[in-house]
Design a protein around this motif. Structure first.
Motif, PDB file in Angstrom:
ATOM      1  N   MET A   1       0.837  -1.186   0.000  1.00 59.85           N
ATOM      2  CA  MET A   1       0.000   0.000   0.000  1.00 59.85           C
ATOM      3  C   MET A   1       0.881   1.248   0.000  1.00 59.85           C
ATOM      4  SD  MET A   1      -3.110   0.886   2.542  1.00 59.85           S
ATOM      5  CE  MET A   1      -4.471   1.731   1.816  1.00 59.85           C
ATOM      6  N   TYR A   2       0.428   2.259  -0.669  1.00 59.51           N
ATOM      7  CA  TYR A   2       1.176   3.508  -0.784  1.00 59.51           C
ATOM      8  C   TYR A   2       0.987   4.347   0.477  1.00 59.51           C
ATOM      9  CZ  TYR A   2       1.696   2.361  -5.678  1.00 59.51           C
ATOM     10  OH  TYR A   2       2.022   1.744  -6.849  1.00 59.51           O
ATOM     11  N   GLN A   3       2.030   5.057   0.866  1.00 59.04           N
ATOM     12  CA  GLN A   3       1.979   5.909   2.050  1.00 59.04           C
ATOM     13  C   GLN A   3       1.606   7.343   1.700  1.00 59.04           C
ATOM     14  OE1 GLN A   3       2.253   4.713   5.153  1.00 59.04           O
ATOM     15  NE2 GLN A   3       2.368   2.726   4.182  1.00 59.04           N
ATOM     16  N   SER A   4       1.853   7.739   0.474  1.00 60.22           N
ATOM     17  CA  SER A   4       1.636   9.126   0.075  1.00 60.22           C
ATOM     18  C   SER A   4       0.541   9.208  -0.984  1.00 60.22           C
ATOM     19  CB  SER A   4       2.944   9.691  -0.480  1.00 60.22           C
ATOM     20  OG  SER A   4       2.711  10.820  -1.260  1.00 60.22           O
ATOM     21  N   GLN A   5      -0.363  10.157  -0.784  1.00 63.38           N
ATOM     22  CA  GLN A   5      -1.415  10.358  -1.773  1.00 63.38           C
ATOM     23  C   GLN A   5      -0.821  10.792  -3.110  1.00 63.38           C
ATOM     24  OE1 GLN A   5      -3.967  13.155   0.253  1.00 63.38           O
ATOM     25  NE2 GLN A   5      -5.283  11.525   1.017  1.00 63.38           N
TER      26      GLN A   5
ATOM     27  N   ALA B   1       2.160  10.045  -4.384  1.00 57.29           N
ATOM     28  CA  ALA B   1       2.773   8.895  -5.052  1.00 57.29           C
ATOM     29  C   ALA B   1       1.703   8.012  -5.678  1.00 57.29           C
ATOM     30  CB  ALA B   1       3.605   8.087  -4.059  1.00 57.29           C
ATOM     31  N   LEU B   2       0.615   7.846  -4.977  1.00 58.88           N
ATOM     32  CA  LEU B   2      -0.479   7.024  -5.485  1.00 58.88           C
ATOM     33  C   LEU B   2      -1.131   7.675  -6.707  1.00 58.88           C
ATOM     34  CD1 LEU B   2      -1.970   4.415  -5.111  1.00 58.88           C
ATOM     35  CD2 LEU B   2      -3.336   5.479  -3.333  1.00 58.88           C
TER      36      LEU B   2
ATOM     37  N   ARG C   1       0.031   6.928 -14.309  1.00 56.19           N
ATOM     38  CA  ARG C   1       0.881   6.062 -15.120  1.00 56.19           C
ATOM     39  C   ARG C   1       0.102   4.860 -15.651  1.00 56.19           C
ATOM     40  NH1 ARG C   1       3.885   1.615 -15.136  1.00 56.19           N
ATOM     41  NH2 ARG C   1       3.209   0.908 -13.092  1.00 56.19           N
ATOM     42  N   VAL C   2      -0.661   4.218 -14.784  1.00 58.90           N
ATOM     43  CA  VAL C   2      -1.422   3.033 -15.190  1.00 58.90           C
ATOM     44  C   VAL C   2      -2.546   3.424 -16.152  1.00 58.90           C
ATOM     45  CG1 VAL C   2      -2.912   1.171 -14.353  1.00 58.90           C
ATOM     46  CG2 VAL C   2      -0.808   1.716 -13.133  1.00 58.90           C
ATOM     47  N   ARG C   3      -3.150   4.596 -15.920  1.00 60.18           N
ATOM     48  CA  ARG C   3      -4.204   5.069 -16.831  1.00 60.18           C
ATOM     49  C   ARG C   3      -3.633   5.271 -18.232  1.00 60.18           C
ATOM     50  NH1 ARG C   3      -5.152   9.676 -18.852  1.00 60.18           N
ATOM     51  NH2 ARG C   3      -3.764  10.746 -17.406  1.00 60.18           N
TER      52      ARG C   3
ATOM     53  N   SER D   1      -7.171  -1.992 -16.684  1.00 62.57           N
ATOM     54  CA  SER D   1      -8.357  -1.369 -16.109  1.00 62.57           C
ATOM     55  C   SER D   1      -8.600  -1.861 -14.681  1.00 62.57           C
ATOM     56  CB  SER D   1      -9.576  -1.665 -16.988  1.00 62.57           C
ATOM     57  OG  SER D   1     -10.740  -1.139 -16.395  1.00 62.57           O
ATOM     58  N   GLN D   2      -8.422  -3.153 -14.477  1.00 65.98           N
ATOM     59  CA  GLN D   2      -8.594  -3.725 -13.139  1.00 65.98           C
ATOM     60  C   GLN D   2      -7.516  -3.208 -12.181  1.00 65.98           C
ATOM     61  OE1 GLN D   2      -8.590  -7.856 -14.233  1.00 65.98           O
ATOM     62  NE2 GLN D   2     -10.835  -7.940 -14.386  1.00 65.98           N
ATOM     63  N   GLU D   3      -6.297  -3.087 -12.691  1.00 65.63           N
ATOM     64  CA  GLU D   3      -5.207  -2.543 -11.887  1.00 65.63           C
ATOM     65  C   GLU D   3      -5.521  -1.094 -11.494  1.00 65.63           C
ATOM     66  OE1 GLU D   3      -0.362  -1.814 -12.221  1.00 65.63           O
ATOM     67  OE2 GLU D   3      -1.430  -2.682 -13.919  1.00 65.63           O
ATOM     68  N   LEU D   4      -6.057  -0.338 -12.450  1.00 69.00           N
ATOM     69  CA  LEU D   4      -6.426   1.046 -12.193  1.00 69.00           C
ATOM     70  C   LEU D   4      -7.535   1.121 -11.143  1.00 69.00           C
ATOM     71  CD1 LEU D   4      -5.971   3.989 -12.964  1.00 69.00           C
ATOM     72  CD2 LEU D   4      -7.601   3.674 -14.842  1.00 69.00           C
ATOM     73  N   ASP D   5      -8.521   0.242 -11.250  1.00 66.84           N
ATOM     74  CA  ASP D   5      -9.602   0.190 -10.249  1.00 66.84           C
ATOM     75  C   ASP D   5      -9.041  -0.036  -8.854  1.00 66.84           C
ATOM     76  OD1 ASP D   5     -11.517   0.548 -12.210  1.00 66.84           O
ATOM     77  OD2 ASP D   5     -12.074  -1.571 -12.315  1.00 66.84           O
ATOM     78  N   THR D   6      -8.095  -0.955  -8.740  1.00 65.20           N
ATOM     79  CA  THR D   6      -7.482  -1.263  -7.444  1.00 65.20           C
ATOM     80  C   THR D   6      -6.752  -0.047  -6.888  1.00 65.20           C
ATOM     81  OG1 THR D   6      -7.238  -3.586  -8.053  1.00 65.20           O
ATOM     82  CG2 THR D   6      -5.844  -2.784  -6.259  1.00 65.20           C
ATOM     83  N   LEU D   7      -6.004   0.639  -7.741  1.00 61.80           N
ATOM     84  CA  LEU D   7      -5.269   1.832  -7.304  1.00 61.80           C
ATOM     85  C   LEU D   7      -6.224   2.948  -6.873  1.00 61.80           C
ATOM     86  CD1 LEU D   7      -2.451   1.911  -9.993  1.00 61.80           C
ATOM     87  CD2 LEU D   7      -2.184   1.402  -7.548  1.00 61.80           C
ATOM     88  N   ILE D   8      -7.301   3.128  -7.607  1.00 56.58           N
ATOM     89  CA  ILE D   8      -8.281   4.159  -7.249  1.00 56.58           C
ATOM     90  C   ILE D   8      -8.930   3.819  -5.909  1.00 56.58           C
ATOM     91  CG2 ILE D   8     -10.513   5.164  -7.878  1.00 56.58           C
ATOM     92  CD1 ILE D   8      -9.527   4.971 -10.834  1.00 56.58           C
ATOM     93  N   TYR D   9      -9.241   2.545  -5.701  1.00 53.47           N
ATOM     94  CA  TYR D   9      -9.807   2.124  -4.417  1.00 53.47           C
ATOM     95  C   TYR D   9      -8.816   2.410  -3.277  1.00 53.47           C
ATOM     96  CZ  TYR D   9     -11.699  -0.730  -0.695  1.00 53.47           C
ATOM     97  OH  TYR D   9     -12.185  -1.147   0.518  1.00 53.47           O
ATOM     98  N   GLU D  10      -7.541   2.100  -3.496  1.00 56.96           N
ATOM     99  CA  GLU D  10      -6.508   2.389  -2.489  1.00 56.96           C
ATOM    100  C   GLU D  10      -6.439   3.884  -2.198  1.00 56.96           C
ATOM    101  OE1 GLU D  10      -2.536   0.745  -2.760  1.00 56.96           O
ATOM    102  OE2 GLU D  10      -3.326  -0.959  -3.879  1.00 56.96           O
ATOM    103  N   TYR D  11      -6.529   4.699  -3.253  1.00 58.93           N
ATOM    104  CA  TYR D  11      -6.483   6.150  -3.076  1.00 58.93           C
ATOM    105  C   TYR D  11      -7.668   6.633  -2.239  1.00 58.93           C
ATOM    106  CZ  TYR D  11      -6.463  11.122  -4.074  1.00 58.93           C
ATOM    107  OH  TYR D  11      -6.457  12.487  -3.947  1.00 58.93           O
TER     108      TYR D  11
END
Length: 81
Positions: free
Chosen positions: A1-5, A7-8, A14-16, A37-47
């Motif tokens: 998980m990312y620590q910085s908004q 960085a995320l 980048r993934v988009r 797209s699924q990777e992007l969804d996961t990153l957005i959820y993490e954000y």
């Protein structure tokens, strides 16, 4: 998980970009585009989770600060009574 908004957000961008490039090269329904797209969804959820966590911390800090001020005022009043 990312620590910085920040960085995320950079990783989301980048993934988009990779997803868009994949969609243009291999089509919108290709396995690679769907995977991006699924990777992007996961990153957005993490954000979003990180933003909620940050907001909860801010609220807790505000409450503690208010309690500290009230306690200080009470101690001042009691010491000068």
């Amino acid at each position: 998980m990312y620590q910085s908004q920040n960085a995320l957000l950079k990783e989301i961008d980048r993934v988009r970009e990779l997803m868009v490039a994949s969609a243009l090269e291999t089509g919108y329904t290709s396995a690679e585009t769907v995977r991006r797209s699924q990777e992007l969804d996961t990153l957005i959820y993490e954000y979003q989770s990180l933003c909620r966590e940050t907001e909860l911390q801010r609220q807790k800090t505000k409450i503690l600060f208010r309690q500290m001020i009230l306690l200080t005022k009470k101690q001042y009043i009691l010491s000068h009574a």
